[in-house]
Design an enzyme around this catalytic site. Sequence first.
Site, short mmCIF file in Angstrom:
data_model
loop_
_atom_site.label_atom_id
_atom_site.label_comp_id
_atom_site.label_asym_id
_atom_site.label_seq_id
_atom_site.Cartn_x
_atom_site.Cartn_y
_atom_site.Cartn_z
N ARG A 156 -19.86 3.44 9.59
CA ARG A 156 -20.27 2.40 8.69
C ARG A 156 -19.79 1.08 9.12
O ARG A 156 -20.13 -0.12 8.79
CB ARG A 156 -19.65 3.00 7.67
CG ARG A 156 -20.51 3.89 6.81
CD ARG A 156 -20.03 4.69 5.72
NE ARG A 156 -20.98 5.59 4.94
CZ ARG A 156 -20.54 6.45 4.04
NH1 ARG A 156 -19.21 6.19 3.58
NH2 ARG A 156 -21.59 7.09 3.19
N GLU A 159 -24.62 19.98 -2.15
CA GLU A 159 -25.43 19.34 -1.39
C GLU A 159 -26.30 20.13 -0.27
O GLU A 159 -27.44 19.74 -0.13
CB GLU A 159 -24.69 17.95 -0.76
CG GLU A 159 -24.49 16.90 -1.71
CD GLU A 159 -23.55 16.05 -1.14
OE1 GLU A 159 -23.22 16.07 0.13
OE2 GLU A 159 -23.09 15.00 -1.90
N ASN A 217 -25.03 1.71 4.34
CA ASN A 217 -24.21 2.13 5.17
C ASN A 217 -24.47 3.38 6.22
O ASN A 217 -23.65 4.32 6.40
CB ASN A 217 -22.88 2.48 4.29
CG ASN A 217 -23.38 3.51 3.04
OD1 ASN A 217 -24.34 4.02 3.15
ND2 ASN A 217 -22.17 3.94 2.23
N HIS A 255 -24.97 9.37 4.97
CA HIS A 255 -24.40 9.93 3.83
C HIS A 255 -23.68 11.16 4.59
O HIS A 255 -24.12 11.64 5.42
CB HIS A 255 -25.17 10.64 2.99
CG HIS A 255 -24.77 11.71 2.07
ND1 HIS A 255 -23.94 11.09 0.81
CD2 HIS A 255 -24.62 12.86 2.12
CE1 HIS A 255 -23.36 12.22 0.06
NE2 HIS A 255 -23.90 13.52 1.03
N LYS A 289 -29.51 7.92 6.79
CA LYS A 289 -30.01 6.79 5.76
C LYS A 289 -31.24 6.16 6.25
O LYS A 289 -31.15 5.73 7.68
CB LYS A 289 -29.20 6.18 4.92
CG LYS A 289 -27.98 6.95 4.14
CD LYS A 289 -27.15 5.98 3.36
CE LYS A 289 -26.33 6.98 2.31
NZ LYS A 289 -25.41 6.24 1.74
N PHE A 320 -25.41 0.20 -9.71
CA PHE A 320 -26.22 0.05 -8.46
C PHE A 320 -27.05 1.15 -8.22
O PHE A 320 -27.68 1.42 -7.20
CB PHE A 320 -25.20 -0.06 -7.16
CG PHE A 320 -24.11 1.14 -7.12
CD1 PHE A 320 -24.59 2.30 -6.57
CD2 PHE A 320 -22.98 1.14 -7.67
CE1 PHE A 320 -23.63 3.33 -6.61
CE2 PHE A 320 -21.98 1.87 -7.53
CZ PHE A 320 -22.34 3.14 -6.95
N THR A 361 -16.84 3.87 2.20
CA THR A 361 -18.08 3.48 1.32
C THR A 361 -18.64 2.22 1.75
O THR A 361 -19.77 2.11 2.18
CB THR A 361 -17.95 3.88 0.02
OG1 THR A 361 -17.47 5.29 -0.20
CG2 THR A 361 -19.31 3.86 -0.74
N ARG A 404 -16.31 12.51 7.44
CA ARG A 404 -16.23 11.41 6.66
C ARG A 404 -15.07 10.35 7.51
O ARG A 404 -15.28 9.20 7.25
CB ARG A 404 -15.00 11.70 5.56
CG ARG A 404 -15.83 12.42 4.35
CD ARG A 404 -17.01 11.91 3.59
NE ARG A 404 -16.07 10.79 2.89
CZ ARG A 404 -17.04 10.01 1.87
NH1 ARG A 404 -18.40 10.38 1.66
NH2 ARG A 404 -16.44 9.11 1.08
N TYR A 435 -27.81 11.88 -6.13
CA TYR A 435 -26.96 11.01 -6.39
C TYR A 435 -26.67 11.19 -8.10
O TYR A 435 -26.09 9.98 -8.61
CB TYR A 435 -27.34 9.61 -6.31
CG TYR A 435 -27.27 9.45 -4.69
CD1 TYR A 435 -25.87 9.29 -4.01
CD2 TYR A 435 -28.15 8.99 -3.85
CE1 TYR A 435 -25.78 9.02 -2.73
CE2 TYR A 435 -27.96 8.49 -2.45
CZ TYR A 435 -26.56 8.65 -1.92
OH TYR A 435 -26.55 8.29 -0.57
P1 IDP Z 1 -20.13 7.98 -0.15
O1 IDP Z 1 -21.52 7.60 0.41
O2 IDP Z 1 -18.83 7.25 0.67
O3 IDP Z 1 -19.47 9.33 -0.82
P2 IDP Z 1 -20.29 7.34 -3.08
O4 IDP Z 1 -19.32 6.70 -3.81
O5 IDP Z 1 -20.56 8.90 -3.35
O6 IDP Z 1 -19.75 6.84 -1.61
O7 IDP Z 1 -21.54 6.56 -3.33
C1 IDP Z 1 -22.75 6.95 -2.56
C2 IDP Z 1 -23.64 5.58 -2.38
O8 IDP Z 1 -23.88 4.90 -3.29
C3 IDP Z 1 -22.86 4.97 -1.07
O9 IDP Z 1 -22.94 5.68 0.08
C4 IDP Z 1 -23.62 3.39 -1.12
O10 IDP Z 1 -24.93 3.79 -0.60
C5 IDP Z 1 -23.93 3.52 -2.70
N1 IDP Z 1 -22.81 2.85 -3.19
C6 IDP Z 1 -21.74 3.18 -3.69
N2 IDP Z 1 -20.73 2.30 -4.22
C7 IDP Z 1 -21.70 1.10 -4.43
C8 IDP Z 1 -21.53 -0.13 -4.62
O11 IDP Z 1 -20.47 -0.42 -5.23
N3 IDP Z 1 -22.56 -1.07 -4.48
C9 IDP Z 1 -23.75 -0.62 -3.81
N4 IDP Z 1 -23.88 0.68 -3.54
C10 IDP Z 1 -22.86 1.50 -3.30
MG MG Z 2 -20.29 10.57 -2.08
#
Ligand code: IDP
Ligand code: MG
Length: 173
Positions: free
Chosen positions: A133, A161, A147, A150, A33, A81, A122, A116, A73
């Site tokens: 992360r 993806e 974070n 991805h 990212k 967000f 996350t 993962r 996304y």
């Molecule tokens: P992941 O990346 O661990 O799979 P997802 O739930 O798929 O998590 O969310 C995608 C991305 O959205 C996260 O990596 C993060 O950048 C962002 N994100 C997820 N939850 C939040 C939140 O509560 N606040 C701000 N950004 C978030």
């Molecule tokens: Mg995800």
Amino acid sequence: MFIYQTIEGAKMFPKFARIALHMAIEQTLILIKPDGAFRKLTGLTIDRLDATGLEMVGAKMICVTERLAREHYSSLSDKPFFEGLIKYIRGDYHGIKDNRILALVYRGENAIKAVRAIAGATNPEQAAPGTIRGSFGRITTTGQFENVIHASSDPTDAAKEVALWFKKDEIIP
Ligand code: IDP
Ligand code: MG
């Protein structure tokens, strides 16, 4: 042992089905990212990915268009967000030239879970110390999760993806 790792083996010997399923060869998408690129964490990330023993089968710098970001996304489009996330992945907060980020595909046994695990949770504040992360992520004062990488979360997402970010002939067969 080897025979139980095949689908046929799983059918013939049901009690070993779990072993067979756990040996799935998977592909998974990783994106460095914009915060990861900005903080020069690309090499470290690749090092940790390689240390899993998985094989890198695809790699390229990609311009993250608005369309690609929203498609990637799309399942989160109703989240509060979401708009911030689109800006983040497009490099708006880190001045990434032409919104280019590094996309990778790794392949191997249980690749999705393995990646993962080294990525971490996350929420970077909840990610285990030592994960990418957990070590390098942060939540900004405006609440933006940064974070670093991805990583596909399950086989359905991974297939979608990988196909979204890579053409078939860009991945080593
Ligand atoms: P992941 O990346 O661990 O799979 P997802 O739930 O798929 O998590 O969310 C995608 C991305 O959205 C996260 O990596 C993060 O950048 C962002 N994100 C997820 N939850 C939040 C939140 O509560 N606040 C701000 N950004 C978030
Ligand atoms: Mg995800």
